[in-house]
Design a protein around this motif. Structure first.
Motif, short mmCIF file in Angstrom:
data_model
loop_
_atom_site.label_atom_id
_atom_site.label_comp_id
_atom_site.label_asym_id
_atom_site.label_seq_id
_atom_site.Cartn_x
_atom_site.Cartn_y
_atom_site.Cartn_z
N ASP A 2 46.43 55.02 53.64
CA ASP A 2 46.39 53.65 53.15
C ASP A 2 45.58 52.72 54.06
OD1 ASP A 2 48.22 53.73 55.21
OD2 ASP A 2 49.76 52.55 54.17
N GLU A 3 44.94 53.28 55.08
CA GLU A 3 44.09 52.47 55.96
C GLU A 3 42.96 53.33 56.51
OE1 GLU A 3 46.75 52.78 60.02
OE2 GLU A 3 47.09 51.08 58.71
N THR A 4 41.91 52.64 56.99
CA THR A 4 40.76 53.37 57.53
C THR A 4 41.13 54.00 58.87
OG1 THR A 4 39.88 51.42 58.66
CG2 THR A 4 39.11 51.82 56.40
N PRO A 5 40.50 55.13 59.21
CA PRO A 5 40.90 55.84 60.43
C PRO A 5 40.54 55.13 61.74
CG PRO A 5 39.08 56.98 59.34
CD PRO A 5 39.51 55.87 58.44
N ARG A 6 39.46 54.40 61.79
CA ARG A 6 39.07 53.80 63.07
C ARG A 6 39.74 52.46 63.33
NH1 ARG A 6 35.07 54.74 66.60
NH2 ARG A 6 34.58 52.55 66.58
N TRP A 7 39.67 51.53 62.41
CA TRP A 7 40.16 50.18 62.68
C TRP A 7 41.40 49.83 61.86
CZ3 TRP A 7 38.70 48.52 67.04
CH2 TRP A 7 37.44 48.85 67.54
N ALA A 8 41.96 50.77 61.16
CA ALA A 8 43.18 50.55 60.38
C ALA A 8 43.02 49.42 59.38
CB ALA A 8 44.38 50.29 61.31
N LEU A 9 41.84 49.32 58.77
CA LEU A 9 41.62 48.33 57.73
C LEU A 9 42.34 48.78 56.47
CD1 LEU A 9 37.79 47.75 58.24
CD2 LEU A 9 39.67 46.38 59.15
N ALA A 85 43.95 46.86 67.90
CA ALA A 85 43.92 47.80 69.02
C ALA A 85 42.48 48.25 69.23
CB ALA A 85 44.82 48.99 68.74
N PRO A 86 41.97 48.17 70.46
CA PRO A 86 40.57 48.58 70.69
C PRO A 86 40.41 50.08 70.58
CG PRO A 86 41.64 48.12 72.77
CD PRO A 86 42.64 47.77 71.69
N ARG A 87 39.23 50.50 70.21
CA ARG A 87 38.85 51.91 70.18
C ARG A 87 37.71 52.10 71.17
NH1 ARG A 87 42.65 51.24 67.04
NH2 ARG A 87 42.99 52.31 65.08
N ALA A 88 37.57 53.30 71.67
CA ALA A 88 36.51 53.61 72.63
C ALA A 88 35.16 53.19 72.05
CB ALA A 88 36.51 55.10 72.96
N GLY A 89 34.41 52.46 72.86
CA GLY A 89 33.07 52.02 72.44
C GLY A 89 33.02 50.58 71.98
N LEU A 90 34.19 49.94 71.75
CA LEU A 90 34.17 48.54 71.32
C LEU A 90 33.58 47.68 72.44
CD1 LEU A 90 34.88 46.27 69.34
CD2 LEU A 90 37.14 46.18 70.40
N HIS A 99 28.61 38.37 81.13
CA HIS A 99 28.36 39.71 80.61
C HIS A 99 29.39 40.09 79.55
CE1 HIS A 99 31.18 40.15 84.00
NE2 HIS A 99 31.73 41.10 83.27
N ALA A 100 29.11 41.21 78.92
CA ALA A 100 30.02 41.72 77.90
C ALA A 100 31.08 42.63 78.53
CB ALA A 100 29.23 42.51 76.85
N LEU A 101 32.09 42.93 77.75
CA LEU A 101 33.13 43.89 78.15
C LEU A 101 33.13 45.01 77.13
CD1 LEU A 101 35.97 41.31 78.88
CD2 LEU A 101 34.58 42.51 80.56
N PHE A 102 33.43 46.22 77.56
CA PHE A 102 33.55 47.33 76.62
C PHE A 102 34.81 48.11 76.92
CE2 PHE A 102 31.46 49.40 80.13
CZ PHE A 102 31.96 50.69 80.12
N PHE A 103 35.35 48.72 75.88
CA PHE A 103 36.56 49.50 76.01
C PHE A 103 36.17 50.96 76.09
CE2 PHE A 103 40.58 51.43 74.51
CZ PHE A 103 41.44 50.81 75.42
N THR A 106 40.41 53.76 77.46
CA THR A 106 41.60 53.54 78.27
C THR A 106 41.66 52.12 78.82
OG1 THR A 106 41.54 55.86 78.96
CG2 THR A 106 42.91 54.39 80.25
N LEU A 107 40.53 51.64 79.34
CA LEU A 107 40.45 50.33 80.00
C LEU A 107 39.29 49.50 79.48
CD1 LEU A 107 40.76 51.60 83.70
CD2 LEU A 107 42.57 50.48 82.38
#
Length: 165
Positions: A2-9, A85-90, A99-103, A106-107
């Motif tokens: 009922d939702e998308t696998p990456r972002w739970a849309l 919830a962030p996913r790797a690469g965001l 500067h930018a931040l990336f996930f 884990t961190l």
């Protein structure tokens, strides 16, 4: 599913009533993450008067409406707080940093390219451009001029962090 696998849309289903609610919820999340920008990653409590569409990365020790949401992207909407919830690469631009931040999965980490240079493992390895080094001229004292030019080159490489001091 009922939702998308990456972002739970939320996904729509045939015959579903009020599809616009699910669709609009998905658009709100996409709007927050597409070319994302956060106000800060240093707040552990919600700001006093957020504007619709503003986002924050929730810092550790979250409290109030953000309790239990550390490291998520908090988005203020007309309906209140939404958390992603962030996913790797965001990767998101941080308004209060240069500067930018990336996930990394884990961190949240600072991006390598920043306003004051390029960083590797949080150590600046390329800094701002310096003035040009003058070409040697003349020829009467070649050894002294060559040494002076080499010292200027070494100083520039050290200043940029490309070689150790």
């Amino acid at each position: 599913m009922d939702e998308t696998p990456r972002w739970a849309l939320p996904l729509l289903f045939a015959g579903q009533a009020q599809k616009e609610i699910q669709h609009n919820e998905a658009l709100v999340v996409v709007d927050a993450l597409l070319h994302g920008r956060v106000e800060s990653a240093d707040l552990s409590a919600p700001p006093g008067a957020p504007m619709v569409g503003q986002c924050w990365i929730v810092a550790a020790g979250a409290s109030g409406d953000w309790a239990g949401q550390a490291d998520t992207v908090a988005l203020w909407t007309e309906g209140g707080w939404r958390f992603v919830a962030p996913r790797a690469g965001l990767r998101v631009a941080a308004a209060d940093r240069d500067h930018a931040l990336f996930f990394d999965g884990t961190l949240w980490r600072s991006d390598a390219v920043r306003g004051d240079g390029v960083y590797l493992d949080e150590e600046r390895v390329v800094g701002p451009r310096m003035a040009a080094i003058a070409a040697p001229s003349g020829g009467g004292v070649i050894d002294a001029e060559a040494r002076s030019t080499l010292m200027d080159i070494l100083a520039a490489l050290r200043t940029h962090g490309l070689i150790a001091t």
